[in-house]
Motif scaffolding. Sequence first.
Motif, PDB file in Angstrom:
ATOM      1  N   PRO A  85       0.823  -1.211   0.000  1.00 28.15           N
ATOM      2  CA  PRO A  85       0.000   0.000   0.000  1.00 28.15           C
ATOM      3  C   PRO A  85       0.855   1.258   0.000  1.00 28.15           C
ATOM      4  O   PRO A  85       2.035   1.234   0.380  1.00 28.15           O
ATOM      5  N   ARG A  86       0.255   2.353  -0.404  1.00 28.76           N
ATOM      6  CA  ARG A  86       0.979   3.625  -0.430  1.00 28.76           C
ATOM      7  C   ARG A  86       1.519   4.036   0.928  1.00 28.76           C
ATOM      8  O   ARG A  86       2.627   4.582   1.005  1.00 28.76           O
ATOM      9  N   PRO A  87       0.802   3.796   2.049  1.00 29.67           N
ATOM     10  CA  PRO A  87       1.404   4.161   3.349  1.00 29.67           C
ATOM     11  C   PRO A  87       2.732   3.458   3.602  1.00 29.67           C
ATOM     12  O   PRO A  87       3.651   4.046   4.195  1.00 29.67           O
ATOM     13  N   ALA A  88       2.863   2.198   3.150  1.00 32.60           N
ATOM     14  CA  ALA A  88       4.137   1.486   3.315  1.00 32.60           C
ATOM     15  C   ALA A  88       5.220   2.132   2.467  1.00 32.60           C
ATOM     16  O   ALA A  88       6.383   2.251   2.896  1.00 32.60           O
ATOM     17  N   LEU A  89       4.845   2.564   1.278  1.00 37.39           N
ATOM     18  CA  LEU A  89       5.807   3.245   0.421  1.00 37.39           C
ATOM     19  C   LEU A  89       6.202   4.592   1.012  1.00 37.39           C
ATOM     20  O   LEU A  89       7.356   5.027   0.888  1.00 37.39           O
ATOM     21  N   ALA A  90       5.259   5.254   1.679  1.00 39.63           N
ATOM     22  CA  ALA A  90       5.578   6.515   2.338  1.00 39.63           C
ATOM     23  C   ALA A  90       6.556   6.295   3.487  1.00 39.63           C
ATOM     24  O   ALA A  90       7.452   7.121   3.727  1.00 39.63           O
ATOM     25  N   LEU A  91       6.406   5.176   4.205  1.00 39.98           N
ATOM     26  CA  LEU A  91       7.362   4.849   5.264  1.00 39.98           C
ATOM     27  C   LEU A  91       8.762   4.678   4.690  1.00 39.98           C
ATOM     28  O   LEU A  91       9.750   5.146   5.268  1.00 39.98           O
ATOM     29  N   LEU A  92       8.850   3.993   3.550  1.00 37.86           N
ATOM     30  CA  LEU A  92      10.144   3.836   2.896  1.00 37.86           C
ATOM     31  C   LEU A  92      10.720   5.186   2.495  1.00 37.86           C
ATOM     32  O   LEU A  92      11.890   5.476   2.727  1.00 37.86           O
ATOM     33  N   ARG A  93       9.881   6.016   1.887  1.00 32.79           N
ATOM     34  CA  ARG A  93      10.348   7.329   1.437  1.00 32.79           C
ATOM     35  C   ARG A  93      10.846   8.170   2.597  1.00 32.79           C
ATOM     36  O   ARG A  93      11.844   8.900   2.480  1.00 32.79           O
ATOM     37  N   ASN A  94      10.177   8.074   3.723  1.00 32.88           N
ATOM     38  CA  ASN A  94      10.514   8.909   4.884  1.00 32.88           C
ATOM     39  C   ASN A  94      11.588   8.310   5.772  1.00 32.88           C
ATOM     40  O   ASN A  94      11.905   8.866   6.823  1.00 32.88           O
ATOM     41  N   GLY A  95      12.151   7.161   5.372  1.00 29.68           N
ATOM     42  CA  GLY A  95      13.216   6.549   6.155  1.00 29.68           C
ATOM     43  C   GLY A  95      12.763   6.024   7.488  1.00 29.68           C
ATOM     44  O   GLY A  95      13.544   6.004   8.448  1.00 29.68           O
ATOM     45  N   ALA A  96      11.513   5.562   7.551  1.00 34.37           N
ATOM     46  CA  ALA A  96      10.959   5.138   8.839  1.00 34.37           C
ATOM     47  C   ALA A  96      11.183   3.654   9.126  1.00 34.37           C
ATOM     48  O   ALA A  96      10.827   3.182  10.203  1.00 34.37           O
ATOM     49  N   LEU A  97      11.733   2.917   8.176  1.00 33.70           N
ATOM     50  CA  LEU A  97      11.981   1.496   8.408  1.00 33.70           C
ATOM     51  C   LEU A  97      13.447   1.294   8.777  1.00 33.70           C
ATOM     52  O   LEU A  97      14.337   1.629   7.989  1.00 33.70           O
ATOM     53  N   PRO A  98      13.731   0.746   9.951  1.00 31.62           N
ATOM     54  CA  PRO A  98      15.138   0.607  10.373  1.00 31.62           C
ATOM     55  C   PRO A  98      15.893  -0.456   9.606  1.00 31.62           C
ATOM     56  O   PRO A  98      17.110  -0.346   9.423  1.00 31.62           O
ATOM     57  N   VAL A  99      15.204  -1.514   9.173  1.00 29.68           N
ATOM     58  CA  VAL A  99      15.857  -2.580   8.422  1.00 29.68           C
ATOM     59  C   VAL A  99      15.063  -2.875   7.158  1.00 29.68           C
ATOM     60  O   VAL A  99      13.845  -2.654   7.108  1.00 29.68           O
ATOM     61  N   LEU A 100      15.753  -3.382   6.147  1.00 27.47           N
ATOM     62  CA  LEU A 100      15.103  -3.682   4.879  1.00 27.47           C
ATOM     63  C   LEU A 100      15.615  -5.031   4.369  1.00 27.47           C
ATOM     64  O   LEU A 100      16.783  -5.151   4.003  1.00 27.47           O
ATOM     65  N   PRO A 101      14.773  -6.068   4.373  1.00 30.05           N
ATOM     66  CA  PRO A 101      15.190  -7.367   3.826  1.00 30.05           C
ATOM     67  C   PRO A 101      15.360  -7.283   2.311  1.00 30.05           C
ATOM     68  O   PRO A 101      14.466  -6.811   1.606  1.00 30.05           O
TER      69      PRO A 101
END
Length: 230
Positions: A85-101
């Motif tokens: 969903p777009r909210p998840a993409l917004a989290l990515l854009r805003n650097g809100a995810l500490p880790v990325l598999p």
Amino acid sequence: MEQLVYASSLGVYAPGATEPVSESWPDSGQRSSVYSRQKVVIERMLDHFEHENPGVAVARIRPTLVVQRDAATEIRTLFLGPLVPRPALALLRNGALPVLPLPAGLELQFVHADDVGDAVVRIMDRRAVGSFNLAADALDVDELAALLGARAVPVPPGSVRAAVVALHAAHAVPVSPGWYDVAMNTPVMDTSRARDELGWVPRWSSTRGALELLDGLAGGAVGPTAAMGA
């Protein structure tokens, strides 16, 4: 003299390279990808056309994934679907995810649409012939995660492919196993020929282009044409 410039793809290249490849690398593609096979077939048709029409200047551009903000909706439709969903993409854009598999060993290049257009103009101005790789710098898993402000967590590529197979079979994501194979197995491209013969240098880095696309994905950007707004 007549001209023909065909938009081919990095998808024509065979896997197996350990170093960036020039346009002379085998262009037999990847059997698991319908997209790759289709591009290979068209290149063989171009070979025949060139042989039969020596007066036509035939050039082929082989870009990596072409990005721009206006392509966001098209790319989301082709690769992500509703599962992301777009909210998840917004989290990515805003650097809100500490880790990325990410799949271990993944290395991607991007190229901005403006830079592709610039290369085509240079080809036409010079009546250049042959194939031209078009790509900006390559990003490994750590660099891909860093552009999103995250730390990469490498995942076995086979496990990721199995997940893609299952999700695609369940119609949860549009991206196919063949597309995953192209992303994982296509060699990094050397763009020396475009630089030397066309004077072409990408103005957009892979990071800058990817961030513009991500901003478009998070914002739901829609392109100006029906194809880009699908």
